[in-house]
Design a protein around this motif. Sequence first.
Motif, mmCIF file in Angstrom:
data_model
loop_
_atom_site.group_PDB
_atom_site.id
_atom_site.type_symbol
_atom_site.label_atom_id
_atom_site.label_comp_id
_atom_site.label_asym_id
_atom_site.label_seq_id
_atom_site.Cartn_x
_atom_site.Cartn_y
_atom_site.Cartn_z
ATOM 1 N N GLY A 1 4.443 21.437 -16.796
ATOM 2 C CA GLY A 1 3.373 20.456 -16.563
ATOM 3 C C GLY A 1 3.930 19.082 -16.265
ATOM 4 N N ILE A 2 4.910 18.635 -17.063
ATOM 5 C CA ILE A 2 5.477 17.290 -16.883
ATOM 6 C C ILE A 2 6.220 17.214 -15.548
ATOM 7 N N LYS B 1 2.159 3.513 -4.154
ATOM 8 C CA LYS B 1 0.827 3.620 -4.763
ATOM 9 C C LYS B 1 0.804 3.160 -6.213
ATOM 10 N N TYR C 1 3.725 12.055 -15.898
ATOM 11 C CA TYR C 1 5.179 11.933 -15.877
ATOM 12 C C TYR C 1 5.595 10.586 -16.456
ATOM 13 N N SER D 1 1.361 16.635 -22.055
ATOM 14 C CA SER D 1 1.826 16.888 -20.675
ATOM 15 C C SER D 1 0.866 16.314 -19.635
ATOM 16 N N THR E 1 -1.278 12.539 -3.530
ATOM 17 C CA THR E 1 -0.988 13.761 -4.276
ATOM 18 C C THR E 1 -1.211 13.571 -5.770
ATOM 19 N N GLN E 2 -0.717 12.448 -6.285
ATOM 20 C CA GLN E 2 -0.849 12.204 -7.728
ATOM 21 C C GLN E 2 -1.729 10.983 -7.966
ATOM 22 N N LYS F 1 4.843 15.633 -7.997
ATOM 23 C CA LYS F 1 3.722 15.022 -7.259
ATOM 24 C C LYS F 1 3.950 13.531 -7.049
ATOM 25 N N MET F 2 4.586 12.891 -8.009
ATOM 26 C CA MET F 2 4.881 11.469 -7.842
ATOM 27 C C MET F 2 5.797 11.262 -6.627
ATOM 28 N N TYR G 1 0.821 -1.216 0.000
ATOM 29 C CA TYR G 1 0.000 0.000 0.000
ATOM 30 C C TYR G 1 0.860 1.274 0.000
ATOM 31 N N ASN G 2 2.098 1.154 0.518
ATOM 32 C CA ASN G 2 2.960 2.349 0.596
ATOM 33 C C ASN G 2 3.401 2.840 -0.779
ATOM 34 N N PRO H 1 -0.578 8.300 3.644
ATOM 35 C CA PRO H 1 -1.282 7.016 3.503
ATOM 36 C C PRO H 1 -0.295 5.843 3.423
ATOM 37 N N VAL H 2 0.165 5.378 4.591
ATOM 38 C CA VAL H 2 1.064 4.215 4.688
ATOM 39 C C VAL H 2 0.467 3.235 5.686
ATOM 40 N N ASP I 1 6.090 13.261 -4.148
ATOM 41 C CA ASP I 1 5.362 13.647 -2.933
ATOM 42 C C ASP I 1 4.633 12.452 -2.317
ATOM 43 N N ASP I 2 4.318 11.451 -3.139
ATOM 44 C CA ASP I 2 3.627 10.259 -2.636
ATOM 45 C C ASP I 2 4.592 9.166 -2.179
ATOM 46 N N LYS J 1 -3.249 7.657 -9.862
ATOM 47 C CA LYS J 1 -2.613 6.538 -10.580
ATOM 48 C C LYS J 1 -3.686 5.859 -11.424
ATOM 49 N N PRO K 1 -7.201 9.244 0.774
ATOM 50 C CA PRO K 1 -6.978 10.583 1.325
ATOM 51 C C PRO K 1 -5.480 10.863 1.425
ATOM 52 N N PHE L 1 15.604 12.835 -28.037
ATOM 53 C CA PHE L 1 15.132 11.439 -28.023
ATOM 54 C C PHE L 1 14.845 10.961 -29.453
ATOM 55 N N GLN M 1 4.072 16.935 -12.545
ATOM 56 C CA GLN M 1 3.630 15.560 -12.282
ATOM 57 C C GLN M 1 4.733 14.738 -11.611
ATOM 58 N N GLU M 2 5.972 14.980 -12.011
ATOM 59 C CA GLU M 2 7.098 14.260 -11.395
ATOM 60 C C GLU M 2 7.207 14.636 -9.917
ATOM 61 N N HIS N 1 15.863 18.537 -17.944
ATOM 62 C CA HIS N 1 14.755 18.194 -18.849
ATOM 63 C C HIS N 1 14.847 18.990 -20.152
ATOM 64 N N LYS O 1 5.664 24.372 -21.197
ATOM 65 C CA LYS O 1 5.230 22.996 -21.463
ATOM 66 C C LYS O 1 5.882 22.024 -20.464
ATOM 67 N N GLU O 2 7.153 22.264 -20.172
ATOM 68 C CA GLU O 2 7.868 21.336 -19.286
ATOM 69 C C GLU O 2 7.363 21.445 -17.847
ATOM 70 N N PRO P 1 6.982 7.655 0.430
ATOM 71 C CA PRO P 1 7.395 7.820 1.829
ATOM 72 C C PRO P 1 8.910 7.927 1.993
#
Lengths: 425, 423
Positions: free
Chosen positions: B136-137, A149, A300, A297, A251-252, B143-144, A146-147, B251-252, B146-147, A254, A248, B81, B140-141, B70, B133-134, B149
């Motif tokens: 936005g990408i 995501k 990621y 965009s 952040t992102q 935020k990834m 669960y950790n 959320p862990v 940020d999740d 899935k 809850p 690329f 998202q990185e 980037h 444009k970058e 732990p």
Amino acid sequence: MQRKQLAPGVFLTELDAEKFNRCRIAIHLRYPARRESATDAAVLSMVLERGYAGCPDMTKLSRRLAALYGADLGVDLSSAGGDRVLSADICGIKQQFALAGEDLVADYADIVFGVLFDPYLVDGSFDPEAVRIEKESLRRRLQSEYNDKRLYCVRQARRRFYGDNPAGIELYGYLNEIDAVTPRTLRTEYDRILSQASIEVMVQGADAEPVARRLLDRLDAIRRTPAQITRLTPVPAAPVRHYTEEIPGLTQGKLCMLFTRDGAEDLPSIHVLRMAMGIFGGTATSRLFRNVREKQSLCYYCGSSALRAAGVMMVDSGVESANIDKAEAAILKELSDLCARPVDGEEMEQCRRTLLAGIDAVGDSLSGLASWYYGQIMRGEPLVDPEQGKAQMLAVTPQQVQEILQSYSYSVCYALTGRGEEADA
Amino acid sequence: MSTIREKAAAAVRCRRTVLDSGLTVLCRTMPGYSTVHAMYGTAFGSTTREFLLDGKRITLPAGTAHFLEHKMFESEEGDAFALYAKTGASANAFTSWDRTCYIFSATSRIDENLDILLNMVGKPWFTRETIAKEQGIIGQEIKMYDDSPDWRLMTGLFRCLYPTDPIRDDIAGTVESIAQLTPEMLYACTDAFYRPENMVLAVAGNIELEQAVEACRRAGLDKPAAPHTVELPEAAPEGPITRRELQFAMPVTRPCFALGYREQPIARGDIKREILCDMLPDLVCGGLTDLYRKLYDQALVNPEFSGDYVLTRSACSIAFTGESSCPREVAQMVRDEIARLRRDGVDPELFTLVKNQMYGELLAVLEGVEDAAGQLALAFLKGTTLEDQIAMLASLTPADANEALQTMMLPENEAYVEITPQQ
């Protein structure tokens, strides 16, 4: 490469490793997965890695490996279609680099054969203390899913997708079945594996003869009926099911989308499948990367992959929760475009060049070359060397790519968001 | 020591040259290999946030180096690329606290791939539109991460340990910080830090030094670059640790924790100190120790529990991270073990085993083209060489570890971070 059969269901493959300073011995036991003992199999692999009769203590084994100039030992459980593969492999510096002239290869073989064929037993069963500890470790591991995501989303999608299909048997077992695992049930599972497994030993950079003798000695006392490769039936096609789970604090968002290849008669060529995935979402020039990530965009990461034997294709992505519907539509559009018409020559060749370079590189690591051959063995294919593999890749056509992508139908969409409730939509 | 170094040099077999432009080129030719791996790196990472370029002060928002990484893949002619796709190479890049590196792996058309690599980094092109444009990408990185732990533990720990050092900010910055970026800021960074004398090209595999040097000539990297003066401000002495503990929810399933220590910054090229930073966590609670065994067998930690170090120009820290139902108990056991080792000294047998293991890992690095090129470049950017690292490791004794323990991982330099499961 030399492969020979030592006994029914027992093979030894010797691979060139002249340019490497290290050598490697890997043993793979492939056996049919079974739902009722999936948790036993998971705990078993962890208990085996702790030690063996000749060195039962986990810390002493770690220290012994460190003394062997930092040799690496791994015991792993993996999926191969409807089968499981219990593997032990050891990798360490070659004999000629031993500073004190010690017989390193004999030590490596002692350890890797010991963990698989000579486990530490107490009154005929596995050590109760080791089993207790590893049950707890497995419990924590399963709870930890669960950790992460991204991983959690993929696994939740898989669970909905497979249902009771044998392809969906959980590799690491089931949380609610851990308590039922005992030293005795582990012994039963261990005996089943030894009895049913087809055994492949891969030797690189070491003399294979003593390894072969040792293997036959170990198997001498075991009554064996090696099983054939288990064939899977793909999940039946059905109307798409959407699931959304709110977490809850996430952040992102899935997104995991699963597609089934129900109705296809034959398993596809691995080369066609790799080309299709490379063009759809497996490389930095794929449609998903270029259009969904770079142009729109939206995310990621957004990539595709496929499991050949189970007939499943997966797309997973990290997206803004509010954009999940948009991302899903964008991904389906890319797939639809590829299904509608064959890709042009240049796009095909770009992907092919990347994949050919990957084949060229397999000989540049011990594990790469071993995986090249063991992959073919697991698929039940005639063995070809990397050069022949390149010729097969060169023969893949745009029409074959189009056909294979057309053969998938959309089945399950699982999304994690910071909103909503888990429910069938 | 010299004999050990000679043996290490024979094992590493790295040829090197410095071009007139100041660019260092390193090459480990690996006979029998098909692949070439190239890494083109600069000593510019997320912690460089302020500098003087030709006397003008430039201040950067958090996440600039990563954003620049980037954007380097884009040029007026298109996307790098797409160029790599024509050659079959696989390419990537990464940014850390103190460096940015661009890489490719290929088995053919090596000259073309080197040209793509050197030109994409050598000819920056930024516009307001492509920057937007970058964002936005990269948003998202961010935020990834940020999740994650693990990542949140490390950033939380640096927030506690460093009241001012830029290491306290995330490598990728924040959505808000990267929104401040302009083409002018990015050009200032490339003028200052993407100069040949600040960079290294390391290649390994099926390639000779001459081929790499020739590629540099084609890219104009054999001639001195446009002159710029660049001054990095002296790092101000870090103030006292004001926050010893940080706790937040995610959320862990069970608590995650980090026990960290702020160490004295390490002078560039001080290999001994850095190897000790690498070694000490293994001596405290690595897989060979009795403490690890106790924690694991009592179900107090997962196999992922470990200690590691992070080093930048102005910061050095050691951190123990893991997941546990009893995180404070584990942290206390680690503290107690550090105190015991400080008092009683390390077990010489364990020290030798850990040293053997590190030695084996260093030699293993030389067998893979990616690792070899990567480690050659990394060592250079730290002001050292792989052969010097191997020689230094071989010369270390338990007394060195015991001496280091008297000044490192001290209670007064500690902070603790805990992530609790969200209700």
